[in-house]
Scaffold this motif. Sequence first.
Motif, PDB file in Angstrom:
ATOM      1  N   UNK A   1     131.029  -5.965  60.660  1.00  0.00           N
ATOM      2  CA  UNK A   1     131.204  -4.018  61.199  1.00  0.00           C
ATOM      3  C   UNK A   1     131.173  -3.522  59.723  1.00  0.00           C
ATOM      4  N   UNK A   2     131.765  -4.589  59.160  1.00  0.00           N
ATOM      5  CA  UNK A   2     132.004  -3.189  57.650  1.00  0.00           C
ATOM      6  C   UNK A   2     130.568  -3.076  57.215  1.00  0.00           C
ATOM      7  N   UNK A   3     129.681  -3.823  56.418  1.00  0.00           N
ATOM      8  CA  UNK A   3     129.089  -4.252  55.899  1.00  0.00           C
ATOM      9  C   UNK A   3     127.821  -3.173  56.819  1.00  0.00           C
ATOM     10  N   UNK A   4     128.012  -3.715  58.128  1.00  0.00           N
ATOM     11  CA  UNK A   4     127.497  -2.768  59.291  1.00  0.00           C
ATOM     12  C   UNK A   4     127.253  -1.393  58.775  1.00  0.00           C
ATOM     13  N   UNK A   5     128.528  -0.841  59.024  1.00  0.00           N
ATOM     14  CA  UNK A   5     128.288   1.100  58.512  1.00  0.00           C
ATOM     15  C   UNK A   5     128.778   1.118  57.361  1.00  0.00           C
ATOM     16  N   UNK A   6     128.786   0.614  56.606  1.00  0.00           N
ATOM     17  CA  UNK A   6     127.830   1.053  55.390  1.00  0.00           C
ATOM     18  C   UNK A   6     126.764   0.621  54.463  1.00  0.00           C
ATOM     19  N   UNK A   7     126.052  -0.312  55.859  1.00  0.00           N
ATOM     20  CA  UNK A   7     124.394  -0.067  55.098  1.00  0.00           C
ATOM     21  C   UNK A   7     124.627  -1.313  54.549  1.00  0.00           C
ATOM     22  N   UNK A   8     125.315  -2.292  53.965  1.00  0.00           N
ATOM     23  CA  UNK A   8     125.354  -3.071  52.752  1.00  0.00           C
ATOM     24  C   UNK A   8     125.747  -4.625  52.913  1.00  0.00           C
ATOM     25  N   UNK A   9     125.488  -5.512  51.812  1.00  0.00           N
ATOM     26  CA  UNK A   9     125.587  -6.456  52.549  1.00  0.00           C
ATOM     27  C   UNK A   9     126.610  -7.094  51.960  1.00  0.00           C
ATOM     28  N   UNK A  10     127.404  -8.565  52.044  1.00  0.00           N
ATOM     29  CA  UNK A  10     128.780  -8.830  51.463  1.00  0.00           C
ATOM     30  C   UNK A  10     129.003  -8.379  50.436  1.00  0.00           C
ATOM     31  N   UNK A  11     127.838  -9.076  49.174  1.00  0.00           N
ATOM     32  CA  UNK A  11     127.465  -8.842  47.696  1.00  0.00           C
ATOM     33  C   UNK A  11     127.990  -8.426  47.162  1.00  0.00           C
ATOM     34  N   UNK A  12     128.004  -7.060  48.085  1.00  0.00           N
ATOM     35  CA  UNK A  12     128.179  -4.704  47.585  1.00  0.00           C
ATOM     36  C   UNK A  12     129.770  -5.263  47.500  1.00  0.00           C
ATOM     37  N   UNK A  13     129.955  -5.641  48.567  1.00  0.00           N
ATOM     38  CA  UNK A  13     131.748  -5.611  48.498  1.00  0.00           C
ATOM     39  C   UNK A  13     133.116  -6.761  47.696  1.00  0.00           C
ATOM     40  N   UNK A  14     131.704  -8.078  48.175  1.00  0.00           N
ATOM     41  CA  UNK A  14     133.290  -8.335  47.346  1.00  0.00           C
ATOM     42  C   UNK A  14     132.535  -9.164  45.982  1.00  0.00           C
ATOM     43  N   UNK A  15     133.046  -9.675  45.305  1.00  0.00           N
ATOM     44  CA  UNK A  15     132.662  -9.749  43.871  1.00  0.00           C
ATOM     45  C   UNK A  15     133.632 -11.081  43.335  1.00  0.00           C
TER      46      UNK A  15
ATOM     47  N   UNK B   1     132.548   2.666  49.669  1.00  0.00           N
ATOM     48  CA  UNK B   1     132.876   3.656  50.591  1.00  0.00           C
ATOM     49  C   UNK B   1     132.295   5.073  49.788  1.00  0.00           C
ATOM     50  N   UNK B   2     132.369   5.475  48.438  1.00  0.00           N
ATOM     51  CA  UNK B   2     132.363   6.287  47.832  1.00  0.00           C
ATOM     52  C   UNK B   2     130.736   6.642  47.401  1.00  0.00           C
ATOM     53  N   UNK B   3     129.567   5.694  47.732  1.00  0.00           N
ATOM     54  CA  UNK B   3     128.149   5.477  47.102  1.00  0.00           C
ATOM     55  C   UNK B   3     128.057   6.458  48.894  1.00  0.00           C
ATOM     56  N   UNK B   4     128.352   5.558  49.968  1.00  0.00           N
ATOM     57  CA  UNK B   4     128.417   5.902  51.371  1.00  0.00           C
ATOM     58  C   UNK B   4     129.094   7.764  51.994  1.00  0.00           C
ATOM     59  N   UNK B   5     129.891   7.814  51.075  1.00  0.00           N
ATOM     60  CA  UNK B   5     130.452   9.051  51.509  1.00  0.00           C
ATOM     61  C   UNK B   5     131.040   8.891  52.354  1.00  0.00           C
ATOM     62  N   UNK B   6     132.222   7.754  52.902  1.00  0.00           N
ATOM     63  CA  UNK B   6     132.688   7.173  53.409  1.00  0.00           C
ATOM     64  C   UNK B   6     134.436   7.620  54.141  1.00  0.00           C
ATOM     65  N   UNK B   7     135.146   8.252  54.194  1.00  0.00           N
ATOM     66  CA  UNK B   7     136.526   7.651  54.024  1.00  0.00           C
ATOM     67  C   UNK B   7     137.028   7.088  54.577  1.00  0.00           C
ATOM     68  N   UNK B   8     138.184   6.833  54.312  1.00  0.00           N
ATOM     69  CA  UNK B   8     139.135   5.424  55.178  1.00  0.00           C
ATOM     70  C   UNK B   8     139.155   5.555  56.392  1.00  0.00           C
ATOM     71  N   UNK B   9     139.632   6.610  56.561  1.00  0.00           N
ATOM     72  CA  UNK B   9     139.620   6.844  58.540  1.00  0.00           C
ATOM     73  C   UNK B   9     138.140   6.439  58.826  1.00  0.00           C
ATOM     74  N   UNK B  10     137.039   7.342  58.390  1.00  0.00           N
ATOM     75  CA  UNK B  10     135.804   6.913  59.147  1.00  0.00           C
ATOM     76  C   UNK B  10     135.482   5.928  59.261  1.00  0.00           C
ATOM     77  N   UNK B  11     135.380   5.100  58.173  1.00  0.00           N
ATOM     78  CA  UNK B  11     135.623   3.730  58.401  1.00  0.00           C
ATOM     79  C   UNK B  11     136.144   2.735  59.268  1.00  0.00           C
ATOM     80  N   UNK B  12     137.855   3.050  58.743  1.00  0.00           N
ATOM     81  CA  UNK B  12     138.357   2.560  60.258  1.00  0.00           C
ATOM     82  C   UNK B  12     137.863   2.433  61.785  1.00  0.00           C
TER      83      UNK B  12
END
Length: 68
Positions: free
Chosen positions: A49-63, A10-21
Amino acid sequence: MIIVNLDVMMAKRKMSLTELAEHVGITLTNLSILKTGKAKAIRFATLDAICKALECSPADILEYQKDE
């Protein structure tokens, strides 16, 4: 142990929690639970949906981190 790096993406994409929700279509509370790593599960549809919104892959979010 699964580490959730949602705040990092979210920080990398400059997106707030509210925007992502709003983009994902889930409540701010549920997204916050996921962000803080307190969630016990996540639906693939939500992860998609999270990956689409943040333009990333699941591996970017889950470790995966081996328990010590």
